[in-house]
Design an enzyme around this catalytic site. Structure first.
Site, PDB file in Angstrom:
ATOM      1  N   LYS A  60     -69.920  73.959  27.033  1.00  0.00           N
ATOM      2  CA  LYS A  60     -69.235  73.707  28.312  1.00  0.00           C
ATOM      3  C   LYS A  60     -69.232  74.938  29.221  1.00  0.00           C
ATOM      4  O   LYS A  60     -69.311  74.836  30.436  1.00  0.00           O
ATOM      5  CB  LYS A  60     -67.806  73.225  28.068  1.00  0.00           C
ATOM      6  CG  LYS A  60     -67.758  71.832  27.459  1.00  0.00           C
ATOM      7  CD  LYS A  60     -66.357  71.327  27.250  1.00  0.00           C
ATOM      8  CE  LYS A  60     -66.390  70.047  26.431  1.00  0.00           C
ATOM      9  NZ  LYS A  60     -65.094  69.429  26.245  1.00  0.00           N
ATOM     10  N   ASP A 108     -62.061  66.687  31.549  1.00  0.00           N
ATOM     11  CA  ASP A 108     -61.197  66.718  30.347  1.00  0.00           C
ATOM     12  C   ASP A 108     -59.716  66.685  30.717  1.00  0.00           C
ATOM     13  O   ASP A 108     -58.923  65.971  30.101  1.00  0.00           O
ATOM     14  CB  ASP A 108     -61.473  67.983  29.521  1.00  0.00           C
ATOM     15  CG  ASP A 108     -62.793  67.888  28.771  1.00  0.00           C
ATOM     16  OD1 ASP A 108     -63.207  66.774  28.423  1.00  0.00           O
ATOM     17  OD2 ASP A 108     -63.398  68.950  28.527  1.00  0.00           O
TER      18      ASP A 108
END
Ligand code: ATR
Length: 275
Positions: free
Chosen positions: A66, A102
């Site tokens: 990420k 997220d």
């Protein structure tokens, strides 16, 4: 030919994302193909560039890439810039645009699915790695009364909190870093485990009286009851795993790519039923 999407990670074989996006596509009548893409640990950028060169439309990015994805994209939208982590890439013209869904996924699961009010509550976020980076901004935007970040290595919690304090729009009086041994005597309404301790069957060292009456213990891991949730359950807290967050973050990625937000409840139910 169907528009191509994938989740890229290492490992990636366990990922539920293809299942989730296939369900979203069926539900919304979208013609997409969604695969798993294993990138070598030293070959993330090459794998991403090849995927888009071959006509790919978008990627979900999972562990451990990420942060590299944040470096790679041409620009960031929304919370990805502050989070310094990207879990969703969309090809827009000649550009790769990075998003982080997220945090939205977590907050939607908490507020919409679990009926939790974050505003005005005392929140403890455990962990100061990539997972915490991704969710801190959306949590702060919910305006908790207090948001304590606790971490085994206290310096990492301190640096995470300092990073977010630099963004004035996010400045929250009650955002503080603490080591675990400074939590004694404090009580929280919401305790979120964003550590990877559960992977080893471990949990952060927490005091017994951490949970306020009616508190929720939330573990971002899913698929098993972690040591943290077991600890919380016997101390009377309500418990939730991260499956709802997984589906909600996927729905947000799907919306970014396809312009339509799928229903998540049937997909969460489907995954729970199949577990
Ligand atoms: P991720 O991207 O999943 O957040 P990470 O960056 O490796 O992964 O961070 C893992 C987090 O879990 C860290 O906050 C780590 O604490 P340290 O910063 O002290 O390493 C935390 N963690 C992992 N195992 C733990 C354990 N047994 N007890 C408490 N915290 C743990």
């Amino acid at each position: 030919m169907s528009d191509r999407y994938a989740v890229i990670g290492n490992p990636v074989s366990h990922s539920q994302s293809p299942l989730i996006h296939a369900a979203f596509a069926r539900q919304t009548g979208q013609d997409i193909r969604y695969d798993r893409l294993l990138a070598p640990l030293d070959g993330f950028e090459d794998t991403v560039r090849r995927f888009f060169h071959e006509g790919g439309h978008g990627l979900n990015v999972t562990v451990p890439f990420k942060r590299e994805a944040w470096d790679l994209v041409d620009r960031c939208e929304g919370g990805a810039l502050v989070a310094e982590a990207v879990n969703t890439i969309k090809r827009e013209g000649g550009e790769l645009v990075g998003y982080n869904t997220d945090g939205t996924g977590l907050v939607t699961d908490l507020q919409r699915n679990l009926g939790i009010t974050v505003s005005g509550r005392r929140v403890l976020l455990m962990g100061a790695g990539g997972a915490s980076h991704g969710v801190l901004q959306p949590l702060l935007e919910c305006r908790p009364a207090l948001l304590v970040v606790a971490n085994r290595t206290p310096e990492r919690a301190g640096s995470l909190v300092r990073h977010f304090h630099k963004f004035a729009a996010l400045a929250v009086q009650g955002l503080v870093a603490k080591p675990y041994d400074a939590l004694a005597g404090s009580q929280f309404d919401l305790v979120i485990n964003a550590t990877s301790a559960g992977l080893d069957g471990a949990m952060p060292p927490l005091p017994d009286d951490l949970f306020a009456p009616g508190a929720l213990a939330y573990d971002m891991m899913y698929g098993r009851e972690t040591a943290f949730l077991q600890f919380a359950r016997v101390r009377g807290a309500a418990c939730a795993d991260g499956l709802g967050m997984l589906v909600e973050q996927a729905a947000e990625s799907f919306r970014i790519w396809r312009g339509v937000r799928p229903q998540t409840a049937p997909v969460i139910a489907q995954l729970r039923g199949g577990a």
